[in-house]
Scaffold this motif. Structure first.
Motif, PDB file in Angstrom:
ATOM      1  N   LEU A  68       8.392 -21.180  22.910  1.00 35.06           N
ATOM      2  CA  LEU A  68       8.727 -22.297  23.789  1.00 35.06           C
ATOM      3  C   LEU A  68       9.186 -23.505  22.980  1.00 35.06           C
ATOM      4  N   ALA A 115      16.084 -26.307  21.296  1.00 35.69           N
ATOM      5  CA  ALA A 115      17.475 -25.861  21.409  1.00 35.69           C
ATOM      6  C   ALA A 115      18.128 -26.264  22.729  1.00 35.69           C
ATOM      7  N   SER A 116      17.380 -26.987  23.571  1.00 34.88           N
ATOM      8  CA  SER A 116      17.897 -27.303  24.907  1.00 34.88           C
ATOM      9  C   SER A 116      18.755 -28.553  24.949  1.00 34.88           C
ATOM     10  N   ARG A 168      12.798 -22.950  22.017  1.00 30.86           N
ATOM     11  CA  ARG A 168      13.651 -23.008  23.205  1.00 30.86           C
ATOM     12  C   ARG A 168      13.821 -24.447  23.669  1.00 30.86           C
ATOM     13  N   THR A 169      12.743 -25.220  23.598  1.00 29.80           N
ATOM     14  CA  THR A 169      12.831 -26.631  23.977  1.00 29.80           C
ATOM     15  C   THR A 169      13.717 -27.399  23.007  1.00 29.80           C
ATOM     16  N   THR A 227      12.741 -15.859  19.614  1.00 32.27           N
ATOM     17  CA  THR A 227      13.449 -16.321  20.805  1.00 32.27           C
ATOM     18  C   THR A 227      12.480 -16.618  21.947  1.00 32.27           C
ATOM     19  N   PRO A 248      21.708 -24.175  19.028  1.00 35.95           N
ATOM     20  CA  PRO A 248      21.504 -22.736  18.877  1.00 35.95           C
ATOM     21  C   PRO A 248      22.724 -22.088  18.218  1.00 35.95           C
ATOM     22  N   ALA A 260      15.766 -16.507  16.970  1.00 36.59           N
ATOM     23  CA  ALA A 260      16.572 -17.683  17.283  1.00 36.59           C
ATOM     24  C   ALA A 260      16.845 -18.451  15.991  1.00 36.59           C
TER      25      ALA A 260
END
Length: 215
Positions: free
Chosen positions: A66, A72-73, A69-70, A63, A111, A149
């Protein structure tokens, strides 16, 4: 499959395959997919394991990563899986090639927050890479789940290309007969299982591990 503007194969179009079953077959045969996105204004390609459930591809990672996270944005991502089947030697270096099966998927990485689907996604990844392990090894703890994640990518928009067989040489080069031509098949082969150094005595290699060589 119904190709979109960006999933339509143009270069080497005769190698394009429109059968969705072939897409599944390529994904099921591969082990590593390359996830591409843009992070802080620069392109990034991340090699990672994956698993498939019907027409959904699952990825996982920390999780804190980066890159995930990117991805999943809500930004657009692209996934590529390639299975290399051989090297092709032609009579001219211009026509040297490779035999392969490849799949490119376009879309967004969503996600996974539902715990049941998250576990199903992790199971798919585990069973794809190491069949039989989900029921043999300890499953994720709540702490591990919280630190992991899981992303889901729909396979609706995808392209598949396949090349097989020998070289396609110019007629003049065939007639000149100055060089050997043909192809060398390649295959990923499993070796003998190596037990962990701290494994207690008496363990026999489980059958689900020995079956990996049969994949």
């Amino acid at each position: 499959m119904s190709p979109t503007e960006r999933s339509t194969v143009r270069r080497g179009a005769k190698r394009a395959v429109a059968d969705r079953a072939q897409l599944h077959a390529v994904l099921d045969a591969g082990y590593v997919c390359h996830l591409s996105t843009v992070v802080r204004g620069a392109p990034l390609v991340l090699p990672t394991g994956y698993g498939r459930v019907d027409d959904t591809l699952y990825l996982h990672g920390s999780t804190g990563a980066l890159s995930l996270r990117t991805a999943a944005s809500g930004v657009e991502v692209c996934l590529a899986v390639t299975v290399l089947d051989g090297l092709v030697y032609a009579r001219s270096v211009f026509h040297h090639s490779m035999n392969y099966r490849s799949a490119v998927v376009h879309g967004t990485a969503v996600p996974v927050t539902d715990e049941a689907e998250k576990l199903a996604g992790l199971r798919a990844i585990t069973e794809h890479l190491t069949p039989g392990s989900w029921d043999h090894a300890r499953q994720p703890s709540r702490k591990e789940l919280a630190a992991t994640a899981v992303l889901a990518v729909d396979l609706a928009e995808a392209a598949v290309k396949v090349r097989a067989g020998g070289p396609v040489d110019d007629e003049d080069d065939v007639a000149a007969d100055r060089a050997w031509a043909g192809h060398v098949p390649l295959a990923l082969v499993a070796g003998e299982p190596v037990p962990a150094a701290d494994l207690s005595p008496g363990w026999v290699v489980p059958s689900h591990v020995t079956r990996v060589a049969d994949r």
